[in-house]
Design an enzyme around this catalytic site. Structure first.
Site, short mmCIF file in Angstrom:
data_model
loop_
_atom_site.label_atom_id
_atom_site.label_comp_id
_atom_site.label_asym_id
_atom_site.label_seq_id
_atom_site.Cartn_x
_atom_site.Cartn_y
_atom_site.Cartn_z
CE LYS A 55 -4.06 -2.19 2.12
NZ LYS A 55 -5.09 -2.06 3.19
CE1 TYR A 70 -9.57 -2.73 -0.09
CE2 TYR A 70 -8.54 -0.80 -1.08
CZ TYR A 70 -8.44 -1.96 -0.33
OH TYR A 70 -7.23 -2.36 0.19
CG ASN A 98 -3.91 -2.51 6.67
OD1 ASN A 98 -3.68 -2.08 5.54
ND2 ASN A 98 -4.99 -3.20 6.95
CG HIS A 125 -5.36 -5.98 -0.65
ND1 HIS A 125 -6.62 -5.86 -0.12
CD2 HIS A 125 -5.47 -6.84 -1.70
CE1 HIS A 125 -7.47 -6.60 -0.81
NE2 HIS A 125 -6.80 -7.20 -1.79
CD GLU A 161 -8.82 -8.35 -4.16
OE1 GLU A 161 -9.53 -7.88 -3.27
OE2 GLU A 161 -7.76 -8.98 -3.92
N1 UDP Z 1 -10.06 -0.42 6.90
C1 UDP Z 1 -10.19 0.77 7.61
N2 UDP Z 1 -11.02 0.80 8.70
C2 UDP Z 1 -11.75 -0.29 9.11
C3 UDP Z 1 -11.62 -1.49 8.40
C4 UDP Z 1 -10.77 -1.52 7.30
O1 UDP Z 1 -9.57 1.78 7.26
O2 UDP Z 1 -12.49 -0.20 10.10
C5 UDP Z 1 -9.19 -0.46 5.73
C6 UDP Z 1 -7.89 -1.24 5.92
O3 UDP Z 1 -6.86 -0.60 5.15
C7 UDP Z 1 -8.25 -2.60 5.35
C8 UDP Z 1 -9.14 -2.21 4.17
O4 UDP Z 1 -9.89 -1.10 4.67
O5 UDP Z 1 -7.09 -3.32 4.95
C9 UDP Z 1 -10.10 -3.29 3.70
O6 UDP Z 1 -10.84 -3.77 4.82
P1 UDP Z 1 -11.09 -5.33 5.02
O7 UDP Z 1 -12.13 -5.47 6.07
O8 UDP Z 1 -11.35 -5.97 3.69
O9 UDP Z 1 -9.70 -5.86 5.63
P2 UDP Z 1 -8.54 -6.76 4.98
O10 UDP Z 1 -9.19 -7.77 4.08
O11 UDP Z 1 -7.63 -5.82 4.23
O12 UDP Z 1 -7.85 -7.38 6.16
MG MG Z 2 -10.55 -7.51 2.53
#
Ligand code: UDP
Ligand code: MG
Length: 142
Positions: free
Chosen positions: A10, A50, A113, A116, A127
């Site tokens: 990211k 997304y 974080n 991805h 994706e």
């Molecule tokens: N994210 C965020 N706030 C939240 C949950 C997710 O900013 O409360 C962001 C974070 O960067 C995350 C991305 O949105 O990686 C996609 O969320 P997802 O629940 O799909 O998590 P992931 O699959 O990336 O673990």
């Molecule tokens: Mg996800």
């Protein structure tokens, strides 16, 4: 079963100079690097990527962040690749991610974080086809 998963480095992690280190850990986990490139998403492209999160409160901030700078896109391939790479990344929130995982080590916040990874076979197909052309993802020749 041999699977393919989409991994992203990211914008915050690219900006902090972590590309080499993160790619080394992906490859060090035994997953094969089947395709690789750096791009910058537009806001609209980040929104499409997304789209499943379109109604979540974090959508606007997430898509702004994901289009704020270059990202590195990789296809990782191997036995059970989707789950193995999710395990390597750790929980979404770096604070909750297990010791030694990529998000625990390199993530700076719930949003930023570092990495991805696709969460299921159908998601991986969407994706990968969204981010890579057929020519680029024809990694069986590499
Ligand atoms: N994210 C965020 N706030 C939240 C949950 C997710 O900013 O409360 C962001 C974070 O960067 C995350 C991305 O949105 O990686 C996609 O969320 P997802 O629940 O799909 O998590 P992931 O699959 O990336 O673990
Ligand atoms: Mg996800």
């Amino acid at each position: 079963m041999i699977e393919r998963t989409l991994a992203l480095i990211k914008p915050d992690a690219v900006a902090r100079g972590l590309v080499g280190e993160l790619l080394a850990q992906m490859q060090g986990s035994g997953l094969r690097l089947a395709a690789l490139k750096m791009i910058r998403l537009s806001k609209a492209q980040a929104e499409t990527f997304y789209a499943v999160h379109r109604d979540r409160p974090f959508f606007e901030s997430l898509t702004r962040y994901m289009s704020s700078g270059p990202i590195v896109c990789a296809i990782l391939e191997g036995e059970d690749a989707i789950r193995r790479y999710r395990d390597l990344m750790g929980a979404t929130n770096p604070k909750e991610a297990a010791e030694g995982t990529l998000r625990r080590r390199y993530g700076v916040s719930l949003e930023a974080n570092a990495v991805h990874g696709s969460d299921a076979p159908e998601t991986a197909v969407f994706e990968i086809s969204f981010l890579f052309s057929g020519l680029e993802s024809g990694g069986e020749r590499l």
